[in-house]
Design a protein around this motif. Sequence first.
Motif, short mmCIF file in Angstrom:
data_model
loop_
_atom_site.label_atom_id
_atom_site.label_comp_id
_atom_site.label_asym_id
_atom_site.label_seq_id
_atom_site.Cartn_x
_atom_site.Cartn_y
_atom_site.Cartn_z
N VAL A 58 0.83 -1.22 0.00
CA VAL A 58 0.00 0.00 0.00
C VAL A 58 0.86 1.26 0.00
O VAL A 58 0.68 2.16 -0.83
CB VAL A 58 -0.97 -0.02 1.20
CG1 VAL A 58 -1.66 1.31 1.36
CG2 VAL A 58 -1.98 -1.13 1.04
N VAL A 59 1.81 1.34 0.92
CA VAL A 59 2.65 2.54 1.02
C VAL A 59 3.55 2.67 -0.21
O VAL A 59 3.74 3.77 -0.74
CB VAL A 59 3.47 2.53 2.32
CG1 VAL A 59 4.45 3.69 2.37
CG2 VAL A 59 2.54 2.59 3.53
N GLY A 60 4.08 1.55 -0.69
CA GLY A 60 4.92 1.60 -1.89
C GLY A 60 4.17 2.09 -3.11
O GLY A 60 4.67 2.91 -3.87
N CYS A 61 2.94 1.61 -3.29
CA CYS A 61 2.14 2.06 -4.43
C CYS A 61 1.80 3.54 -4.31
O CYS A 61 1.84 4.28 -5.29
CB CYS A 61 0.87 1.23 -4.55
SG CYS A 61 1.16 -0.44 -5.15
N LEU A 62 1.46 3.98 -3.10
CA LEU A 62 1.15 5.40 -2.90
C LEU A 62 2.36 6.29 -3.19
O LEU A 62 2.24 7.32 -3.86
CB LEU A 62 0.64 5.65 -1.48
CG LEU A 62 -0.76 5.15 -1.19
CD1 LEU A 62 -1.09 5.34 0.29
CD2 LEU A 62 -1.78 5.88 -2.05
N LEU A 63 3.53 5.89 -2.70
CA LEU A 63 4.73 6.68 -2.96
C LEU A 63 5.07 6.69 -4.45
O LEU A 63 5.50 7.71 -4.98
CB LEU A 63 5.91 6.14 -2.15
CG LEU A 63 5.88 6.41 -0.66
CD1 LEU A 63 7.08 5.76 0.01
CD2 LEU A 63 5.85 7.89 -0.37
N PHE A 64 4.89 5.56 -5.11
CA PHE A 64 5.15 5.52 -6.55
C PHE A 64 4.21 6.45 -7.30
O PHE A 64 4.64 7.21 -8.17
CB PHE A 64 5.01 4.09 -7.07
CG PHE A 64 5.23 3.98 -8.54
CD1 PHE A 64 6.51 4.02 -9.06
CD2 PHE A 64 4.17 3.86 -9.42
CE1 PHE A 64 6.73 3.93 -10.42
CE2 PHE A 64 4.37 3.77 -10.78
CZ PHE A 64 5.66 3.80 -11.29
N LEU A 65 2.92 6.42 -6.96
CA LEU A 65 1.97 7.29 -7.64
C LEU A 65 2.25 8.76 -7.37
O LEU A 65 2.17 9.60 -8.27
CB LEU A 65 0.54 6.93 -7.23
CG LEU A 65 0.02 5.62 -7.78
CD1 LEU A 65 -1.34 5.31 -7.20
CD2 LEU A 65 -0.02 5.63 -9.29
N ARG A 90 7.81 14.29 -11.20
CA ARG A 90 8.57 15.15 -10.28
C ARG A 90 10.05 14.80 -10.34
O ARG A 90 10.42 13.73 -10.78
CB ARG A 90 8.04 14.97 -8.87
CG ARG A 90 6.63 15.42 -8.70
CD ARG A 90 6.17 15.05 -7.31
NE ARG A 90 4.79 15.42 -7.15
CZ ARG A 90 4.36 16.25 -6.24
NH1 ARG A 90 5.20 16.80 -5.39
NH2 ARG A 90 3.10 16.54 -6.14
N GLN A 91 10.85 15.69 -9.83
CA GLN A 91 12.29 15.46 -9.85
C GLN A 91 12.77 14.68 -8.62
O GLN A 91 13.89 14.24 -8.59
CB GLN A 91 13.03 16.81 -9.93
CG GLN A 91 12.73 17.58 -11.19
CD GLN A 91 13.16 16.83 -12.44
OE1 GLN A 91 14.23 16.27 -12.48
NE2 GLN A 91 12.30 16.80 -13.44
N GLU A 92 11.92 14.53 -7.60
CA GLU A 92 12.33 13.78 -6.42
C GLU A 92 12.29 12.29 -6.72
O GLU A 92 11.40 11.82 -7.42
CB GLU A 92 11.39 14.06 -5.24
CG GLU A 92 11.33 15.50 -4.82
CD GLU A 92 10.17 16.23 -5.46
OE1 GLU A 92 9.20 15.57 -5.88
OE2 GLU A 92 10.23 17.45 -5.53
N PRO A 93 13.23 11.55 -6.17
CA PRO A 93 13.25 10.11 -6.45
C PRO A 93 12.32 9.31 -5.52
O PRO A 93 12.61 8.18 -5.18
CB PRO A 93 14.71 9.74 -6.24
CG PRO A 93 15.18 10.70 -5.21
CD PRO A 93 14.43 11.98 -5.49
N ILE A 94 11.21 9.91 -5.09
CA ILE A 94 10.33 9.23 -4.15
C ILE A 94 9.69 8.00 -4.77
O ILE A 94 9.37 7.03 -4.08
CB ILE A 94 9.28 10.21 -3.60
CG1 ILE A 94 8.65 9.66 -2.35
CG2 ILE A 94 8.23 10.53 -4.63
CD1 ILE A 94 7.95 10.69 -1.53
N PHE A 95 9.52 8.00 -6.09
CA PHE A 95 8.94 6.83 -6.73
C PHE A 95 9.87 5.63 -6.63
O PHE A 95 9.41 4.48 -6.60
CB PHE A 95 8.57 7.12 -8.19
CG PHE A 95 9.73 7.25 -9.12
CD1 PHE A 95 10.15 6.16 -9.85
CD2 PHE A 95 10.39 8.45 -9.26
CE1 PHE A 95 11.23 6.28 -10.72
CE2 PHE A 95 11.46 8.57 -10.11
CZ PHE A 95 11.88 7.48 -10.84
#
Length: 114
Positions: A58-65, A90-95
């Motif tokens: 859940v958290v991984g999918c949210l961060l990817f989106l 976005r330029q952040e590597p959060i995905f």
Amino acid sequence: MNEPTPPEVGRWVGMGEALGRLALGTVAAAVAVGLLGAIVAWASGHTVAGGIAGAYYVVGCLLFLVGMFPSGGFSMFRGTITRRRPTGARQEPIFLVGLVLVGLGVVVDLARPF
């Protein structure tokens, strides 16, 4: 006289520190999300591995989106559109953190170590 040397300039300067911070943040997120998933699973009477895997998914999918969502110059703080930037990810590597968490979810889900 000994003149000071100018700082190094280049495309890859400082990349090691940035990758180290990204790895540290990813490990911290994985531990926090895994611990939260384990606590919720234990409190609700489910398997701990299933809770950890579900939390990672859940958290991984949210961060990817969130990481892939185009910002387009919209300011959440001001509620207005500021200087337009090119629409795109976005330029952040959060995905990347999201992808790692989803990958960890798959590993925990298949291995069931707990």
